[in-house]
Motif scaffolding. Sequence first.
Motif, mmCIF file in Angstrom:
data_model
loop_
_atom_site.group_PDB
_atom_site.id
_atom_site.type_symbol
_atom_site.label_atom_id
_atom_site.label_comp_id
_atom_site.label_asym_id
_atom_site.label_seq_id
_atom_site.Cartn_x
_atom_site.Cartn_y
_atom_site.Cartn_z
ATOM 1 N N HIS A 1 0.842 -1.203 0.000
ATOM 2 C CA HIS A 1 0.000 0.000 0.000
ATOM 3 C C HIS A 1 0.868 1.241 0.000
ATOM 4 O O HIS A 1 1.909 1.271 0.627
ATOM 5 C CB HIS A 1 -0.912 0.012 1.237
ATOM 6 C CG HIS A 1 -1.895 -1.100 1.219
ATOM 7 N ND1 HIS A 1 -1.617 -2.335 1.756
ATOM 8 C CD2 HIS A 1 -3.137 -1.179 0.693
ATOM 9 C CE1 HIS A 1 -2.656 -3.140 1.564
ATOM 10 N NE2 HIS A 1 -3.588 -2.456 0.921
ATOM 11 N N ILE A 2 0.402 2.261 -0.686
ATOM 12 C CA ILE A 2 1.101 3.548 -0.691
ATOM 13 C C ILE A 2 0.518 4.386 0.443
ATOM 14 O O ILE A 2 -0.711 4.454 0.575
ATOM 15 C CB ILE A 2 0.872 4.285 -2.040
ATOM 16 C CG1 ILE A 2 1.588 3.547 -3.178
ATOM 17 C CG2 ILE A 2 1.261 5.747 -1.939
ATOM 18 C CD1 ILE A 2 2.992 3.983 -3.472
ATOM 19 N N GLY A 3 1.378 5.018 1.232
ATOM 20 C CA GLY A 3 0.882 5.900 2.296
ATOM 21 C C GLY A 3 0.495 5.135 3.541
ATOM 22 O O GLY A 3 0.687 3.921 3.636
ATOM 23 N N ALA A 4 -0.110 5.869 4.466
ATOM 24 C CA ALA A 4 -0.339 5.318 5.803
ATOM 25 C C ALA A 4 -1.562 4.410 5.890
ATOM 26 O O ALA A 4 -1.640 3.551 6.758
ATOM 27 C CB ALA A 4 -0.486 6.465 6.807
ATOM 28 N N ASN B 1 -5.390 2.354 -2.113
ATOM 29 C CA ASN B 1 -3.939 2.635 -2.071
ATOM 30 C C ASN B 1 -3.069 1.489 -2.527
ATOM 31 O O ASN B 1 -1.862 1.507 -2.299
ATOM 32 C CB ASN B 1 -3.497 2.958 -0.635
ATOM 33 C CG ASN B 1 -4.255 4.107 -0.073
ATOM 34 O OD1 ASN B 1 -4.786 4.899 -0.839
ATOM 35 N ND2 ASN B 1 -4.328 4.195 1.232
#
Length: 457
Positions: A141-144, A150
């Motif tokens: 996943h990209i980001g938090a 994501n």
Amino acid sequence: MSDTANDYQGVATMDKISSLAKRRGFIFQSSEIYGGQSGAWDYGPLGIELKNRIMGFWWKEMTQLHDDIVGLDAAILMHSRVWEASGHVENFTDPLVDCKKCKSRFRADQIPEEKLSAKKCPDCGGELTDVRKFNLMFKSHIGAIEDEANIVYLRPETAQGIYVNYKNIIQSNRMKIPFGIAQVGKAFRNEIVTKNFIFRSREFEQMEMQYFVKPGTDEEWFNEWKKRRWAFYEKLGVKMDHLRWHQHGPDELAHYARDAYDIQYLFPMGWSELEGIHNRTDYDLSRHSQFSGKDLQYIDQEANERYLPFIVETSAGLTRSLLMILCDAYDEEKVADKGNDDDWRTVLRFHPAIAPITVAVLPLMKKDGLAELAEDIRNELKEDFATDYDQGGAIGRRYRRQDEAGTPFCVTIDYESKDNGSVTLRFRDSMEQVRVNRVELAERLRKEIKEYKRTKG
Ligand code: ATP
């Protein structure tokens, strides 16, 4: 892939290759001190040099020697829609079965038909599970926030980075069809089974070239690229009787491909794929056009035409090529008859253009200024060649160490070198030695590299 090793008559075995690779710093298991990470490998000092040189040899062939091919280095992380368009999200799967008893995991298409239909484990005879589809892409996943929006995939091939940049490259570099884009880079596949050393890894490198052609000329270009790729291996100096073509049958051919051939190499475990040459039609560009909503047609202003190009792909594994080169170069040769271990030498007969070390400089003795003279000569050669320097131990042992690393030339500095400036040039393959004047050494080496023909092993 053939699982039979029946045709193989070489002295290399995968065990010998992997132990030499470790001993001499070509390849180490990833995270070895923690028990190892399966399917991942680290390239040591000689390995990275060899890998870079194979890559350089390919890159030069594709770009420098072809005016109509340009390079690209696209990101590994791409928009997840790329993999929906390419068909990987839906179809990039292998059939998986597990043994309920010994817990071994298999690719269903790699176990004998009779065992599969009887649901019998090929290792222990235990019961196999039903076949399940397993997607080979690594997902993250990209980001938090870890949600569907994501998702990001580690690319399972480099080709898609080329397709999505094809319009950029036409516009920025004014390329006209037919033309190609070459790329080398990492690819990741969550392979169900990894075996045969680095042959099938979960993290590996590919060297791919996508050639964009006018529909109707695709068959001609496909045949042309088959010829060129075959000639590439001839130039690389590998054993040509260890290479063969394998045409994809109807059950292997991707649904969009018009024709596909693999170049197979006779590895110690049998004939196995090294490179694929595929006529991919206009599948890739039409899918990206459809999924992105962008017009990816080529505009031929002179002919006043627009069309979606067909793509002829040449896709080789870089790390798999390195394994092929190690197996191909490996030789054991009897060089004496004294009845001890020293009678035999292990030698890697790399083409000098790809050998990790091109020339090793060895002073016969450390004393009497020979070491200083040798270092001086080494420093001179360094500018143009990959060099090594070794002053430890008997000269015969030092030659053997270089043979095992695949160093094609050794230069030995002795007392005569001090007197008249001549050195001994020793050839790895023939073990022949000649006297060469120091001032002529670099030129002689260049000539030897250019004119190299493998005569042994
Ligand atoms: P297979 O059917 O054996 O899984 P493939 O036909 O899917 O392989 P391609 O997608 O055509 O392989 O990949 C092109 C090239 O990339 C192969 O010829 C091979 O040299 C290399 N390659 C593919 N998968 C791997 C891997 N897991 N490890 C190392 N090299 C690989």
